[in-house]
Design an enzyme around this catalytic site. Structure first.
Site, PDB file in Angstrom:
ATOM      1  N   SER A 113       0.802  -1.223   0.000  1.00  0.00           N
ATOM      2  CA  SER A 113       0.000   0.000   0.000  1.00  0.00           C
ATOM      3  C   SER A 113       0.838   1.278   0.000  1.00  0.00           C
ATOM      4  CB  SER A 113      -0.961  -0.037   1.177  1.00  0.00           C
ATOM      5  OG  SER A 113      -1.936   0.957   1.021  1.00  0.00           O
ATOM      6  N   HIS A 114       0.684   2.079   1.045  1.00  0.00           N
ATOM      7  CA  HIS A 114       1.368   3.378   1.092  1.00  0.00           C
ATOM      8  C   HIS A 114       2.820   3.274   1.552  1.00  0.00           C
ATOM      9  CE1 HIS A 114      -0.336   2.302   4.915  1.00  0.00           C
ATOM     10  NE2 HIS A 114       0.557   3.063   5.506  1.00  0.00           N
ATOM     11  N   ASP A 277      -2.820   6.263  -3.466  1.00  0.00           N
ATOM     12  CA  ASP A 277      -1.679   5.575  -2.860  1.00  0.00           C
ATOM     13  C   ASP A 277      -1.145   4.450  -3.752  1.00  0.00           C
ATOM     14  OD1 ASP A 277      -3.692   3.699  -2.532  1.00  0.00           O
ATOM     15  OD2 ASP A 277      -2.971   3.024  -0.587  1.00  0.00           O
ATOM     16  N   ASP A 279      -1.450   1.183  -4.029  1.00  0.00           N
ATOM     17  CA  ASP A 279      -2.327   0.184  -4.640  1.00  0.00           C
ATOM     18  C   ASP A 279      -3.677   0.767  -5.050  1.00  0.00           C
ATOM     19  OD1 ASP A 279      -2.851   0.524  -1.899  1.00  0.00           O
ATOM     20  OD2 ASP A 279      -3.825  -1.423  -1.758  1.00  0.00           O
ATOM     21  N   ASP A 281      -6.153   2.322  -3.470  1.00  0.00           N
ATOM     22  CA  ASP A 281      -7.394   2.266  -2.702  1.00  0.00           C
ATOM     23  C   ASP A 281      -7.617   3.495  -1.830  1.00  0.00           C
ATOM     24  OD1 ASP A 281      -5.427   1.612  -0.894  1.00  0.00           O
ATOM     25  OD2 ASP A 281      -6.311  -0.292  -0.259  1.00  0.00           O
ATOM     26  N   ARG A 282      -6.625   4.385  -1.746  1.00  0.00           N
ATOM     27  CA  ARG A 282      -6.822   5.593  -0.938  1.00  0.00           C
ATOM     28  C   ARG A 282      -6.859   6.831  -1.805  1.00  0.00           C
ATOM     29  NH1 ARG A 282      -3.183   5.367   4.369  1.00  0.00           N
ATOM     30  NH2 ARG A 282      -3.277   3.132   4.766  1.00  0.00           N
ATOM     31  N   LYS A 376     -11.808  -0.161  -0.318  1.00  0.00           N
ATOM     32  CA  LYS A 376     -11.790   1.273  -0.512  1.00  0.00           C
ATOM     33  C   LYS A 376     -11.275   1.547  -1.924  1.00  0.00           C
ATOM     34  CE  LYS A 376      -7.556   1.594   2.328  1.00  0.00           C
ATOM     35  NZ  LYS A 376      -7.482   0.345   3.095  1.00  0.00           N
TER      36      LYS A 376
HETATM   37  C1  VG1 Z   1      -3.531   1.773   8.175  1.00  0.00           C
HETATM   38  C2  VG1 Z   1      -4.717   2.708   8.305  1.00  0.00           C
HETATM   39  C3  VG1 Z   1      -6.009   1.937   8.128  1.00  0.00           C
HETATM   40  C4  VG1 Z   1      -5.983   1.185   6.802  1.00  0.00           C
HETATM   41  C5  VG1 Z   1      -4.738   0.324   6.708  1.00  0.00           C
HETATM   42  C6  VG1 Z   1      -4.604  -0.340   5.345  1.00  0.00           C
HETATM   43  O1  VG1 Z   1      -3.590   0.797   9.183  1.00  0.00           O
HETATM   44  O2  VG1 Z   1      -4.708   3.359   9.544  1.00  0.00           O
HETATM   45  O3  VG1 Z   1      -7.087   2.836   8.195  1.00  0.00           O
HETATM   46  O4  VG1 Z   1      -7.120   0.365   6.669  1.00  0.00           O
HETATM   47  O5  VG1 Z   1      -3.579   1.120   6.915  1.00  0.00           O
HETATM   48  O6  VG1 Z   1      -4.565   0.607   4.348  1.00  0.00           O
HETATM   49  P1  VG1 Z   1      -2.735   0.880  10.556  1.00  0.00           P
HETATM   50  O7  VG1 Z   1      -3.011  -0.396  11.270  1.00  0.00           O
HETATM   51  O8  VG1 Z   1      -1.303   1.076  10.145  1.00  0.00           O
HETATM   52  O9  VG1 Z   1      -3.244   2.101  11.270  1.00  0.00           O
HETATM   53  V1  VG1 Z   1      -3.849   0.316   2.901  1.00  0.00           V
HETATM   54  O10 VG1 Z   1      -4.184   1.553   1.933  1.00  0.00           O
HETATM   55  O11 VG1 Z   1      -3.427  -1.232   2.934  1.00  0.00           O
HETATM   56  O12 VG1 Z   1      -4.458  -0.405   1.941  1.00  0.00           O
HETATM   57 CO    CO Z   2      -3.663   1.164  -0.023  1.00  0.00          CO
END
Ligand code: VG1
Ligand code: CO
Length: 543
Positions: A113-114, A277, A279, A281-282, A376
């Site tokens: 992800s990010h 981001d 992947d 989804d954000r 998302k």
């Molecule tokens: C973080 C965010 C959460 C989100 C997760 C996955 O988790 O706070 O809101 O669902 O990332 O996002 P954490 O446990 O680090 O607070 V991502 O864009 O995988 O897809």
């Molecule tokens: Co993501």
């Protein structure tokens, strides 16, 4: 071609976090590591025999190699078919859509992800189930148990599949279909939104900048915004996915998308700015001179979604993760919509969406989505905003001012403390936990605490209970603080502190968040003994 059964070697039990398993890339590259996690996943879902899957990733370093390994493992485990995005690319919402559209048994997203990408950065694997959503807790628990007991994995000795050419390929007995990553997703968006109206908006001179952050949304945003909707070339920047995201963090917030933020706050700002981001989804939403917090964005979308064709019948309800501000609750209350508070992580929205209890969901971390998929969806949120802007004919700043004047403003900020030694972070959390029962009525940093608890979620659909989902502290005057430890970091612990202060409709909405949130922040520093516990009070990242 022969199936090899290889013993697990030094692989240890691994528990998926908030969103799949995330580790340093070099860890995933250790011989047998990725393989054992994938085999454990297949075992946890009762094997792959005769099943169909979707596989794709965000294009980060190791994406292509990992996909080749997973294809050979799926074949060796008896899978019938795998659908793969061309070049190994698929965004998370696109995978969710493909699982649903093709009624596959599940799918894998290769992404952290990010988190940054590269051989010295992060990699990740997420497994999604047949409704298109992230594996729910009972499955992640089964995966964890499998990772502890797994003794071997199966892989086919075969040549790599050419992922660059669209069409069909064969690997052993298994069929591989290589598809265009964008086509099906774009068709879904065209059903939900008034593309003609948005096209007319751009044709009328409306300007936009979309920062794909060198990640997977580049091809999607280019095809949809500049292609189908006629936005001028150059609207989408950093549009070519790179293995290390141009050396940055593909995290759409004012810190990591600073170049976009600076442009949006300048005299030459376009009308609308957005980013997504790694992947896809954000999303980050920003108007000319007006940053929209993700919590506010969810609330504005909930209040205006009926302006888009896909939501013209109205919404069943709105769900938000617990740390997300209560701005969307204010909308739900006034419009008489269902309103739900879930733990952090998209997997908790799945049951509510499947049961038709909610239509929109959102998280403070810039995740927004609806029942069109079970993830998302960054670009979806951007298109819904565009549809609303086209219908209302107002600027982002005007829409925000109007929203606050109607519902009040939930000032909000998240402060992240990264790479905190795990023991110190746990001790800080335990220190607060120990005070919860006695806290109501006491004063911290000048504010009286009115409520304090540790959040447990009771799923209203399947009755399951998830404990330890964050510490909540409520203050007089509708202030709130939440504390939790991240489940996606790969170094030490990340402490997240979420600060919120409500200001009613008739109050001043022009304060800077730092000013509006000062009292709540002072209270947090006091109740956590932060300086004592972790040796600092300034966060690494404020969003
Ligand atoms: C973080 C965010 C959460 C989100 C997760 C996955 O988790 O706070 O809101 O669902 O990332 O996002 P954490 O446990 O680090 O607070 V991502 O864009 O995988 O897809
Ligand atoms: Co993501």
């Amino acid at each position: 071609m022969s199936i090899q059964i290889i013993s697990k070697g030094p692989f240890d039990g691994q528990k998926p976090g908030t969103s799949g398993l995330r580790k340093k890339t070099r860890v995933f590259m250790e011989p047998g590591y990725l393989e054992c996690f994938v085999q454990a996943t297949l075992n946890a879902i009762g094997g792959a025999e005769g099943k169909t899957f979707v596989i794709g990733g965000d294009g980060r370093f190791f994406n292509r190699e990992a996909i080749q390994t997973m294809l050979k493992m799926a074949a060796a485990n008896g899978a019938a078919k795998v659908i793969v995005g061309q070049g190994g690319l698929l965004s998370t919402p696109a995978v969710s859509n493909l699982i649903r559209q093709n009624k596959t048994d599940g799918g894998f997203v290769l992404s952290a992800s990010h988190n940054p990408g590269g051989i010295n950065a992060d990699f990740g694997v997420k497994y999604n189930v047949s409704n298109g959503g992230p594996a729910p807790e009972n499955i992640t628990q089964a995966m964890f148990e499998q990772t502890q007991t797994i003794s071997e994995y199966r892989i086919l000795e075969a040549a790599d599949v050419d992922l660059s050419t669209l069409g069909f390929a064969q690997i052993g007995e298994m069929q591989v279909e290589i598809i265009d990553p964008v086509t099906d997703y774009q068709a879904l968006m065209a059903q939900l939104f008034d593309f003609d109206k948005i096209r007319a908006l751009f044709a009328g001179g409306f300007t936009m900048r979309f920062d794909a952050m060198h990640a997977v949304t580049g091809p999607y945003a280019t095809a949809i915004l500049e292609g189908a909707l006629g936005a001028p070339a150059g609207t989408v920047i950093n549009a070519v996915p790179s293995e290390d995201f141009g050396g940055g963090h593909p995290d759409p917030n004012p810190v990591w998308a600073k170049v976009l933020m600076d442009e949006m706050m300048s005299d030459t700002a376009p009308d609308f700015g957005a980013a997504s981001d790694g992947d896809g989804d954000r999303n980050m939403i920003v108007g000319r001179g007006a940053y929209v917090t993700p919590s506010d964005s969810l609330a504005v979308l909930a209040a205006n979604a009926h302006l888009a064709p896909g939501y013209k019948a109205g919404l069943a309800g709105v769900a938000r993760s617990m740390p997300t501000s209560a701005a969307s609750d204010k909308v739900a209350e006034r419009l008489g919509l269902g309103c739900f508070e879930t733990p952090t992580g998209w997997k908790f929205f799945g049951n509510l969406l499947d049961a038709g209890k909610v239509t929109l969901c959102g998280e403070e971390s810039a995740g927004t989505g609806s029942d069109h998929v079970r993830e998302k969806d960054g670009l979806w949120a951007v298109l819904l905003w565009l549809n609303i802007l086209a219908e209302r004919g107002q600027s982002v700043g005007e829409i925000m001012a109007d929203h606050w004047a109607t519902y009040g403003r939930n000032y909000y900020s998240r402060h992240d403390y990264e790479a905190v030694p795990v023991e110190a972070a746990n001790a800080l959390m335990q220190g607060v936990r120990d005070q919860l029962d006695a806290a109501p009525g006491t004063t911290h940093g000048g504010l009286v605490i009115t409520s304090a608890d540790e959040f447990s979620y009771h799923d209203p659909v399947d009755g399951s209970v998830s404990h330890n989902q964050g510490l909540r502290i409520g203050f007089e005057g509708e202030g709130r603080a939440v504390l939790r430890l991240s489940g996606t970091g790969t170094e030490g612990a990340t402490l997240r502190v979420y600060l919120e202060q409500y200001a009613p409709a008739e109050a001043d909405h022009g304060l800077s968040p730092d000013v509006a949130l000062k009292a709540v922040r002072d209270a947090v520093l006091s109740i956590t003994d932060m300086q004592e516990r972790i040796g600092r009070t300034d966060p690494d990242v404020k969003t």
